[in-house]
Design an enzyme around this catalytic site. Sequence first.
Site, PDB file in Angstrom:
ATOM      1  CG  ASN A  52      -6.522  -1.082   0.395  1.00 32.18           C
ATOM      2  OD1 ASN A  52      -5.780  -0.613  -0.461  1.00 32.18           O
ATOM      3  ND2 ASN A  52      -6.077  -1.531   1.555  1.00 32.18           N
ATOM      4  CG  HIS A 109      -3.301   3.266   1.647  1.00 31.61           C
ATOM      5  ND1 HIS A 109      -3.605   2.796   0.390  1.00 31.61           N
ATOM      6  CD2 HIS A 109      -3.474   2.223   2.504  1.00 31.61           C
ATOM      7  CE1 HIS A 109      -3.946   1.525   0.491  1.00 31.61           C
ATOM      8  NE2 HIS A 109      -3.885   1.152   1.759  1.00 31.61           N
ATOM      9  CB  CYS A 164      -0.940   0.006   1.199  1.00 30.26           C
ATOM     10  SG  CYS A 164      -2.043  -1.408   1.199  1.00 30.26           S
TER      11      CYS A 164
HETATM   12  N1  ACO Z   1     -18.783  -8.658   7.611  1.00 33.32           N
HETATM   13  C1  ACO Z   1     -19.472  -8.779   8.764  1.00 33.32           C
HETATM   14  N2  ACO Z   1     -18.890  -8.999   9.951  1.00 33.32           N
HETATM   15  C2  ACO Z   1     -17.545  -9.076   9.960  1.00 33.32           C
HETATM   16  C3  ACO Z   1     -16.765  -8.973   8.800  1.00 33.32           C
HETATM   17  C4  ACO Z   1     -17.447  -8.754   7.590  1.00 33.32           C
HETATM   18  N3  ACO Z   1     -16.801  -8.633   6.424  1.00 33.32           N
HETATM   19  N4  ACO Z   1     -15.475  -9.106   9.131  1.00 33.32           N
HETATM   20  C5  ACO Z   1     -15.440  -9.284  10.461  1.00 33.32           C
HETATM   21  N5  ACO Z   1     -16.679  -9.285  10.967  1.00 33.32           N
HETATM   22  C6  ACO Z   1     -17.103  -9.456  12.356  1.00 33.32           C
HETATM   23  C7  ACO Z   1     -16.053 -10.059  13.230  1.00 33.32           C
HETATM   24  O1  ACO Z   1     -16.081 -11.485  13.152  1.00 33.32           O
HETATM   25  C8  ACO Z   1     -16.436  -9.563  14.593  1.00 33.32           C
HETATM   26  O2  ACO Z   1     -17.482 -10.353  15.097  1.00 33.32           O
HETATM   27  P1  ACO Z   1     -17.550 -10.694  16.666  1.00 33.32           P
HETATM   28  O3  ACO Z   1     -17.632  -9.356  17.371  1.00 33.32           O
HETATM   29  O4  ACO Z   1     -18.780 -11.511  16.772  1.00 33.32           O
HETATM   30  O5  ACO Z   1     -16.277 -11.424  16.950  1.00 33.32           O
HETATM   31  C9  ACO Z   1     -16.993  -8.172  14.314  1.00 33.32           C
HETATM   32  O6  ACO Z   1     -17.338  -8.151  12.922  1.00 33.32           O
HETATM   33  C10 ACO Z   1     -16.020  -7.077  14.594  1.00 33.32           C
HETATM   34  O7  ACO Z   1     -14.785  -7.426  13.982  1.00 33.32           O
HETATM   35  P2  ACO Z   1     -13.505  -6.563  14.155  1.00 33.32           P
HETATM   36  O8  ACO Z   1     -12.358  -7.251  13.515  1.00 33.32           O
HETATM   37  O9  ACO Z   1     -13.386  -6.112  15.582  1.00 33.32           O
HETATM   38  O10 ACO Z   1     -13.918  -5.306  13.288  1.00 33.32           O
HETATM   39  P3  ACO Z   1     -13.100  -3.993  13.109  1.00 33.32           P
HETATM   40  O11 ACO Z   1     -13.925  -2.866  13.536  1.00 33.32           O
HETATM   41  O12 ACO Z   1     -11.723  -4.129  13.648  1.00 33.32           O
HETATM   42  O13 ACO Z   1     -12.978  -3.923  11.534  1.00 33.32           O
HETATM   43  C11 ACO Z   1     -11.516  -4.368   9.693  1.00 33.32           C
HETATM   44  C12 ACO Z   1     -12.348  -4.958  10.817  1.00 33.32           C
HETATM   45  C13 ACO Z   1     -12.408  -3.565   8.776  1.00 33.32           C
HETATM   46  C14 ACO Z   1     -10.826  -5.481   8.923  1.00 33.32           C
HETATM   47  C15 ACO Z   1     -10.455  -3.425  10.327  1.00 33.32           C
HETATM   48  O14 ACO Z   1      -9.798  -4.082  11.370  1.00 33.32           O
HETATM   49  C16 ACO Z   1      -9.475  -2.910   9.330  1.00 33.32           C
HETATM   50  O15 ACO Z   1      -9.796  -2.133   8.478  1.00 33.32           O
HETATM   51  N6  ACO Z   1      -8.204  -3.321   9.466  1.00 33.32           N
HETATM   52  C17 ACO Z   1      -7.185  -2.865   8.555  1.00 33.32           C
HETATM   53  C18 ACO Z   1      -7.030  -3.911   7.550  1.00 33.32           C
HETATM   54  C19 ACO Z   1      -6.627  -3.388   6.205  1.00 33.32           C
HETATM   55  O16 ACO Z   1      -7.057  -2.366   5.742  1.00 33.32           O
HETATM   56  N7  ACO Z   1      -5.797  -4.160   5.556  1.00 33.32           N
HETATM   57  C20 ACO Z   1      -5.496  -3.862   4.209  1.00 33.32           C
HETATM   58  C21 ACO Z   1      -4.127  -3.615   3.866  1.00 33.32           C
HETATM   59  S1  ACO Z   1      -3.218  -2.720   4.996  1.00 33.32           S
HETATM   60  C22 ACO Z   1      -3.601  -1.212   4.729  1.00 33.32           C
HETATM   61  O17 ACO Z   1      -3.916  -0.879   3.625  1.00 33.32           O
HETATM   62  C23 ACO Z   1      -3.555  -0.325   5.873  1.00 33.32           C
END
Ligand code: ACO
Length: 328
Positions: free
Chosen positions: A282, A252, A112
């Site tokens: 993304n 980003h 990224c």
């Molecule tokens: N749809 C529905 N529910 C979901 C999904 C989905 N796609 N994915 C996870 N959940 C659920 C989880 O299982 C969890 O359920 P639970 O509470 O029963 O255990 C709940 O939603 C909350 O999950 P979290 O992981 O706590 O959600 P969070 O608010 O952290 O968001 C996310 C998750 C969007 C992945 C976030 O952590 C994020 O954006 N991380 C960065 C990842 C990223 O962008 N990576 C890409 C490359 S790196 C970069 O570009 C920075």
Amino acid sequence: MNAKITATAHYVPERVMTNFELEKLVETSDEWIRTRTGISQRHIAAENEATSDLSTKVANSLLEKRGIPAEEIDIIIVCTVTPDHFAPSTAALVQNNIGATNAWGFDLSGACTGFLYGLETGSKFINSGKYQKVMVIGVDTMSSILDFTDRDTCVLFGDGAGGAILEPTESGSGIFDSILHMDGSGGHFLHVPGGGSRMPATVESVQAKQHYIRQDGKKVFKFAVKGMADVSERILKQNNLTGDDIALFIPHQANKRIIDAAANRCNIPAEKVLINIDFYGNTTAGTIPIGMNEAVEDGRIKDGDIILLAAFGAGFTWGSILMRWDAS
Ligand code: ACO
């Protein structure tokens, strides 16, 4: 001799995949994706469309906008983690497609942060005085490494490409500072395990879905918020600038909440923050050059403006760049 951007362009594949479509593939909802990430839709490459195809569209558009023949390009840098092949490089494919007969070039893997690594690298070639025109393309066909049964990753990414031409300037404008980082100890939080020399493709590796991107989203989120906010704040401070001095912040686009955290830390008001994650998701190395070109086309960037770029991604890699816009 600073390097400045003299042309920008972007391309996204025609096919749009909405959150509602993803609801049919995995246990998710439009509401969850929008509120947790800011994404409503993403573009997905056609079956016969690869990273060099997206890049070639951008490269041709850059030449047209700059009004120069391909022969004038000295170097092509394609920033990507989803090249067409291990060899030849995507840069070589682009060179051939556009007929840049005087260019050499290479692919650059910075995830990224790839486009920022590419701008830094390209600008150093310009600084050297040996090269006059460097094409930097940030592009990823993330759909080629996405597991559409894994809701942790498939809702986040899209396909897209953007790019810029770098040229020398003596006016003091252009890229004037950068801070770039890498911390490989975070590599396993966001990676593609299979396909390289560590785990060459086998029937078993494919069956075990080792060739798809995997991540620990929560960990990545935490590092991304801190990394992008720190590096944005630091580059402003070391240049005696504040959020008020920035005309546009182009971060980003991984998650709207990561962007908001970085903008808040730097006191950059929402109207000066470019956000297009709603439409594209993304696109990894594509996000910043896509945003930059949209801002240029919308008249959100004018000559003299100070533009802040910041990114965080797999590696971990992260960084920020400051430039004074001067496209004339
Ligand atoms: N749809 C529905 N529910 C979901 C999904 C989905 N796609 N994915 C996870 N959940 C659920 C989880 O299982 C969890 O359920 P639970 O509470 O029963 O255990 C709940 O939603 C909350 O999950 P979290 O992981 O706590 O959600 P969070 O608010 O952290 O968001 C996310 C998750 C969007 C992945 C976030 O952590 C994020 O954006 N991380 C960065 C990842 C990223 O962008 N990576 C890409 C490359 S790196 C970069 O570009 C920075």
